[in-house]
Design an enzyme around this catalytic site. Structure first.
Site, PDB file in Angstrom:
ATOM      1  CB  CYS A  38      -0.898   0.046   1.227  1.00 36.01           C
ATOM      2  SG  CYS A  38      -1.435  -1.537   1.856  1.00 36.01           S
ATOM      3  CE  LYS A  84      -1.784   1.302  -3.711  1.00 35.84           C
ATOM      4  NZ  LYS A  84      -2.517   0.065  -3.560  1.00 35.84           N
ATOM      5  CE1 TYR A 104      -7.617  -3.293  -4.538  1.00 36.19           C
ATOM      6  CE2 TYR A 104      -8.303  -5.573  -4.348  1.00 36.19           C
ATOM      7  CZ  TYR A 104      -8.437  -4.250  -3.969  1.00 36.19           C
ATOM      8  OH  TYR A 104      -9.366  -3.913  -3.044  1.00 36.19           O
ATOM      9  CD  GLU A 149      -3.780  -0.583  -6.527  1.00 34.75           C
ATOM     10  OE1 GLU A 149      -4.804  -0.184  -5.958  1.00 34.75           O
ATOM     11  OE2 GLU A 149      -2.812  -1.038  -5.900  1.00 34.75           O
ATOM     12  CG  HIS A 164     -21.811  23.077  -5.627  1.00 31.57           C
ATOM     13  ND1 HIS A 164     -21.877  22.074  -6.571  1.00 31.57           N
ATOM     14  CD2 HIS A 164     -21.777  24.247  -6.302  1.00 31.57           C
ATOM     15  CE1 HIS A 164     -21.899  22.620  -7.767  1.00 31.57           C
ATOM     16  NE2 HIS A 164     -21.820  23.924  -7.646  1.00 31.57           N
ATOM     17  CD  GLU A 205     -21.895  18.962  -5.696  1.00 37.14           C
ATOM     18  OE1 GLU A 205     -22.863  19.490  -5.142  1.00 37.14           O
ATOM     19  OE2 GLU A 205     -21.069  19.601  -6.381  1.00 37.14           O
TER      20      GLU A 205
END
Ligand code: FAD
Ligand code: NDP
Length: 591
Positions: A158, A161, A294, A298, A566, A571
């Site tokens: 993680c 990466k 994955y 990635e 916003h 949103e």
């Protein structure tokens, strides 16, 4: 008949947790509920239901000076009444009295594997007052890569990466920058050596931090391979071959996974895996990535993002297990950006063409639909075709820990207990669970609490959010659309969806054709959201926030009642109006 005093003393002696109680007393009920919630076995003598109950109560008063019930004893020691018991619980001291640190073993807990799960579990157990040892050892990869304490996430997963993904995002940012008014004349250039060094320095600081934390918490850390000799004995072998033994009441297995290689000529000789990529001394250069999931997507994404020529060999679908509409969009976006895909295809042989730094290789591959064979010249071949559990040769067979014979993963009950009662397993090695860092950490902490603390909570493996850090990031929670249909039936599923254009993309004139979101809802539960899917920038941040709502059982109407922020991309989930079943156009519109 034995005198009453003898009866009381015998009950206290025979029962680790003894409660002299009255069946109608609310305080007695409260204490019994507490022990039940802690999964603690207790014996309650309901004195109001016994013929000689009044005499017992009188004698207890005389013996303890306490008039009230409940009258609680733990391991022969008088604790007191309900308030005293609750106070000990609140102070986190109750469990230590019930199962005191073991005197029969060198440690209360030995953890084999110092990665995400193992470190979390050991630190929590130490915080709960236990004597803990952690064994962690990294077997060098076939090309000799090795690393420090912290496991996959920190060293070869993680963390590096995400940092390298960030390097790639910055390149896109620089491209956007000109349209936002920035000008820079010089040619933009990327230096692998600088990226590598800075990422590795950060990893080094994390390795050091873990060692300090273990020392501060008085946890013994041994840089050694752990092997079970029996259910309570672990043999440790350090890198000089020095052998030692230690025993513990509980053992936690947290040995993680290592990358798999395909059985093709040249794979181990010339190929690398994610275990090697982040510490490569030189730029990988032109790279062929093998795998469609994955790790492959990635790594392909960030290598291309920092300017390298990348081809991905994909055997079948992208991102098996994920929503396939979203997975296809990720694949499309990567191809639009210039990453080449060979699909459906498999590599058949890797050959060395020329030594050097980087060297030249040839990857032979076969197209699975046409049967056509072809080859690509490159500098690096990286395999990301899955990972195998580190459960072989560590003595599990010596003690009878049950594994899934097809993949070597450990079979555990809901409380992560293996088939051997005092041995537990957490993290990536678990059969049927998720292979993610926060899952391993969460499970490790909760396990320590169940063993030594006051909480009895199980790790909930449902609705775990995750994000795939491909160039266009993908965040999801819960079920893929196809899995929701399989589980609840097509008639019960409604999908709310839309394409959208992140505001930041407009001025930058970025292509937003794959930016898309959908909520998969179960109509039979008032449109509870059973699948959350987001494809767009900052997917990790967006998805993490909504994960709380999904955990709480949010319905589509809850999303509609929520006021958006916003202008953000997030949103979009508060304004989803179009259903897939309506067939309405979901092209991106303005603000
Ligand atoms: P690990 O962290 O693998 O730790 C196991 C440790 O045990 C290792 O140090 C190993 O060397 C050691 N060990 C093994 N056998 C022994 C033995 N016999 N004795 C002593 N020590 C032993 N997850 C995410 O959540 N987000 C991400 O973005 C993410 N990205 C990833 C990227 C890549 C390239 C990879 C490969 C994985 C990624 N993951 C990600 C997954 C994540 O890294 C794992 O889920 C997590 O590290 C699992 O933790 P663990 O404790 O089970 O095992
Ligand atoms: P996966 O097991 O998820 O995927 C393996 C991929 O390799 C599949 O595409 C599979 O294809 C393909 N494959 C398997 N065997 C061969 C072969 N012999 N030849 C060619 N292709 C093959 O493994 P990963 O290594 O990608 O990921 C491991 C785990 O790490 C994941 O489960 C994930 O939980 C974790 N992880 C999490 C990340 C995150 O949270 N962002 C990032 C990276 C990893 P097919 O579909 O045809 O079987």
């Amino acid at each position: 008949m034995a005198p009453i005093k003898d009866l009381i003393e015998q009950s206290i002696k025979d029962n680790p947790v003894m409660i002299f109680s009255k069946s109608t007393c609310p305080f007695c009920k409260k204490v019994k509920e507490l022990f039940k919630s802690m999964n603690v076995t207790f014996t309650a003598m309901e004195m109001d239901l016994l013929d000689n109950g009044t005499t017992i109560h009188e004698k207890l008063k005389e013996m303890t000076g306490q008039r009230t019930v409940p009258n609680v004893f733990i391991r022969g020691n008088h604790i007191g009444g309900a308030d005293d018991t609750m106070k000990l619980h609140e102070e986190g001291k109750l469990m230590n009295l019930i199962t005191p640190p073991s005197e029969n073993y060198t440690y209360d807990l030995i953890v084999i594997g110092g990665g995400s799960g193992g470190l979390a579990c050991s630190k929590e157990a130490a915080d709960l007052g236990r004597k803990v040892a952690v064994l962690d050892f990294v077997k060098p990869s076939p090309v000799g890569s090795t690393w420090g304490l912290g496991g996959t996430c920190v060293n070869v997963g993680c963390i590096p990466k995400k940092l390298m993904h960030q390097a790639a995002l910055l390149k896109h940012g620089m491209e956007d920058a000109r349209l936002y008014g920035w000008s820079y004349d010089e040619k933009v250039d990327h230096k692998w050596a600088t990226l590598r060094e800075n990422v590795q320095n950060h990893i080094g600081s994390l390795n050091w931090g873990y060692r300090v934390e273990l020392r501060d918490k008085k946890i013994l850390y041994k840089n050694a391979t752990g092997k079970l000799l029996d259910a309570h004995t672990v043999q440790a072998v350090d890198k000089k071959g020095k052998v030692s033994q230690m025993t513990a009441q509980h053992i936690v297995l947290a040995t993680g996974l290592r990358p798999r290689y395909p059985p093709i000529p040249g794979a181990k000789e010339y190929g690398i895996t994610s275990d090697d990529l982040f510490s490569l001394e030189h730029s990988p250069g032109k790279t062929v990535m093998v795998g469609g999931s994955y790790v492959s997507l990635e790594c392909a994404g960030f290598l291309h993002g920092i300017g390298l020529d990348v081809t991905v060999i994909v055997r079948s679908i992208f991102l098996r297990g994920f929503d396939q509409q979203m997975a296809e969009k990720i694949g499309n976006e990567m191809q639009t950006q210039g990453i080449k895909m060979k699909r459906p295809a498999i590599p058949t042989k890797i050959e060395l063409i020329e030594e050097g730094t980087p060297r030249k290789l040839r990857v032979h591959y076969k197209h699975l639909e046409t049967g056509e064979e072809s080859s690509i010249e490159c500098n690096t071949v990286m395999f990301a075709i899955g990972r195998d559990a580190c459960t072989q040769g560590i003595g599990l067979e010596n003690v009878g820990v049950k594994l899934n014979p097809s993949n070597g993963k450990v079979i555990v009950a809901d409380n992560e207990q293996t088939s051997v009662p005092n041995i537990y397993a957490i993290g990536d090695i678990l059969e049927g669970k998720l292979e993610l860092t926060p899952v391993a950490i969460h499970a490790g902490r909760l396990l320590a609490h169940r063993l030594y603390g006051e909480r009895n909570e199980l790790c909930d493996y449902e609705s775990v959010p995750t994000t795939v850090f491909t160039p266009l990031e993908y965040g999801c929670i819960g079920l893929a659309e196809e899995d929701a249909i399989a589980k609840y039936g097509e008639n019960n599923i409604e999908v709310y969806h839309t394409n959208y254009t992140p505001l930041e993309y407009t001025v930058a004139k970025r292509d937003s054709s794959e930016c898309y979101v959908k909520l998969v809802c179960n109509k039979s539960e008032n449109e509870r959201v059973v699948g959350f899917h987001f494809l767009g920038p900052n997917a990790g941040e967006v998805t993490q926030g909504y994960a709380v709502a999904i955990k709480l059982g949010a319905k589509k109407s809850d999303f509609d009642r929520t006021v958006g922020i916003h202008p953000t991309v997030s949103e979009i989930f508060t304004t989803l109006g179009k259903t897939k079943s309506s067939g309405a156009d979901v092209s991106a519109t303005g603000c």
